[in-house]
Design a protein around this motif. Structure first.
Motif, PDB file in Angstrom:
ATOM      1  N   VAL A  81     -31.452  42.658 -61.507  1.00  0.00           N
ATOM      2  CA  VAL A  81     -30.667  43.732 -62.129  1.00  0.00           C
ATOM      3  C   VAL A  81     -31.460  45.035 -62.119  1.00  0.00           C
ATOM      4  O   VAL A  81     -32.635  45.067 -62.498  1.00  0.00           O
ATOM      5  CB  VAL A  81     -30.285  43.365 -63.579  1.00  0.00           C
ATOM      6  N   THR A  82     -30.799  46.125 -61.717  1.00  0.00           N
ATOM      7  CA  THR A  82     -31.371  47.463 -61.777  1.00  0.00           C
ATOM      8  C   THR A  82     -30.473  48.349 -62.624  1.00  0.00           C
ATOM      9  O   THR A  82     -29.303  48.568 -62.259  1.00  0.00           O
ATOM     10  CB  THR A  82     -31.505  48.086 -60.373  1.00  0.00           C
ATOM     11  N   PRO A  83     -30.945  48.862 -63.763  1.00  0.00           N
ATOM     12  CA  PRO A  83     -30.109  49.755 -64.584  1.00  0.00           C
ATOM     13  C   PRO A  83     -29.868  51.086 -63.861  1.00  0.00           C
ATOM     14  O   PRO A  83     -30.761  51.615 -63.187  1.00  0.00           O
ATOM     15  CB  PRO A  83     -30.946  49.964 -65.852  1.00  0.00           C
ATOM     16  N   VAL A  84     -28.664  51.617 -64.012  1.00  0.00           N
ATOM     17  CA  VAL A  84     -28.308  52.925 -63.455  1.00  0.00           C
ATOM     18  C   VAL A  84     -27.607  53.701 -64.578  1.00  0.00           C
ATOM     19  O   VAL A  84     -26.422  53.508 -64.842  1.00  0.00           O
ATOM     20  CB  VAL A  84     -27.379  52.799 -62.238  1.00  0.00           C
ATOM     21  N   ARG A  89     -24.992  49.198 -63.940  1.00  0.00           N
ATOM     22  CA  ARG A  89     -26.100  48.452 -63.372  1.00  0.00           C
ATOM     23  C   ARG A  89     -25.745  48.001 -61.966  1.00  0.00           C
ATOM     24  O   ARG A  89     -24.562  47.830 -61.650  1.00  0.00           O
ATOM     25  CB  ARG A  89     -26.419  47.219 -64.219  1.00  0.00           C
ATOM     26  N   VAL A  90     -26.755  47.806 -61.162  1.00  0.00           N
ATOM     27  CA  VAL A  90     -26.587  47.204 -59.847  1.00  0.00           C
ATOM     28  C   VAL A  90     -27.268  45.840 -59.874  1.00  0.00           C
ATOM     29  O   VAL A  90     -28.446  45.736 -60.226  1.00  0.00           O
ATOM     30  CB  VAL A  90     -27.177  48.082 -58.731  1.00  0.00           C
ATOM     31  N   SER A 106     -24.922  43.484 -53.019  1.00  0.00           N
ATOM     32  CA  SER A 106     -25.202  44.466 -54.064  1.00  0.00           C
ATOM     33  C   SER A 106     -23.911  44.688 -54.832  1.00  0.00           C
ATOM     34  O   SER A 106     -22.926  45.157 -54.262  1.00  0.00           O
ATOM     35  CB  SER A 106     -25.706  45.771 -53.436  1.00  0.00           C
ATOM     36  N   ILE A 107     -23.916  44.315 -56.100  1.00  0.00           N
ATOM     37  CA  ILE A 107     -22.707  44.382 -56.922  1.00  0.00           C
ATOM     38  C   ILE A 107     -22.910  45.405 -58.025  1.00  0.00           C
ATOM     39  O   ILE A 107     -23.886  45.326 -58.789  1.00  0.00           O
ATOM     40  CB  ILE A 107     -22.370  43.002 -57.537  1.00  0.00           C
TER      41      ILE A 107
END
Length: 271
Positions: A81-84, A89-90, A106-107
């Motif tokens: 998980v990558t916060p945006v 999040r991605v 990539s969701i």
């Protein structure tokens, strides 16, 4: 065709999370497409894992690339998980099998606000027959095994391998085993019709998916099982590549999702 009970797509493939945060699922040969596991199943499992990894958010978009050749049996899905920003999040998911990657996804997930007067909702004005008024069409399971899992009812347009002049198909589709209409289910259905160039052919050709994307639109009124109107159209086939655009709508004509696939043309058949 209206179904009353609910069944999660992930249950069909025994998807479960392990102690290390990775997911496992089983794809048996009944879910094969032309020459391997159905790509829509792999896309759907990636979406499911992303949704479970960020349960306080809603899936909004999917971008998936095949980087290896899948086979039947266990697949392992590893999410990161990558916060945006504050609420987006991605979730990147690596789908592996037998120690190697077969796909990466990539969701994008995020908070969905309440509907308002300024909303733009794509609702089709096409007058199409209701699912129960359309005759079933069976994709021969001896050729495409996953066809045995579908209730597929063509609405209009040409059928595959009929040498038609137009490269598109439209049909009501649901799984024979009733499943909840969620983002994972829509990802599955987006890949259930044959490649849209097939109506122009008289014999099949190999056109495996290389890249698949899907964007969610209006949320479903009722997540309970229901047939979805799937309309796929080939927008380009040249230079060894083929591109399809697909829309998925509910029985009110509202756009639920839009998808695009890039396929590699491996071998042409007689036309």
């Amino acid at each position: 065709m209206k179904q009353l009970s609910r069944f999660a797509l992930a249950d069909e493939f025994s998807a479960h999370i392990g102690d290390d945060g990775t997911w496992s699922a089983e794809i048996d040969r009944s879910w094969w497409g032309w020459s391997g596991p159905h790509g829509g199943v792999i896309a759907a499992l990636a979406v499911h894992v992303a949704g479970q990894t960020a349960p306080d958010a809603t899936v909004r978009a999917l971008d998936l690339r095949f980087v290896g050749r899948p086979d039947d049996g266990e697949v392992v899905l590893t999410p990161t998980v990558t916060p945006v920003g504050r609420s987006t999040r991605v979730v990147d998911v690596v789908i592996g099998q037998r120690g190697g990657a077969i796909a990466t996804a990539s969701i994008t997930v995020g908070r969905v606000e309440r509907s308002g007067a300024a909303d733009i909702i794509d609702t089709s004005s096409d007058d199409v027959p209701r699912p129960e008024d359309c005759a079933p069409f069976m994709i021969p399971p001896e050729i495409v095994p996953m066809g045995g899992h579908l209730d597929l009812r063509p609405v209009d347009g040409p059928l595959p391998l009929t040498g038609a002049p137009e490269p598109w198909m439209r049909a009501w589709i649901s799984t024979l085993r009733p499943m909840t209409v969620d983002a994972a289910y829509l990802a599955l259905l987006a890949d259930c019709l044959p490649p849209a160039v097939f109506p122009t052919l008289t014999a099949p050709m190999a056109v495996p998916t290389v890249a698949f994307s899907m964007h969610l639109a209006a949320p479903s009124d009722d997540p309970g099982p229901a047939p979805i109107l799937v309309h796929t159209r080939n927008i380009s086939t040249s230079g060894g590549w083929s591109v399809d655009d697909t829309t998925l709508r509910d029985e009110r004509g509202r756009l639920l999702a839009a998808a695009r696939q890039s396929r590699r043309v491996v071998g042409w058949a007689d036309r």
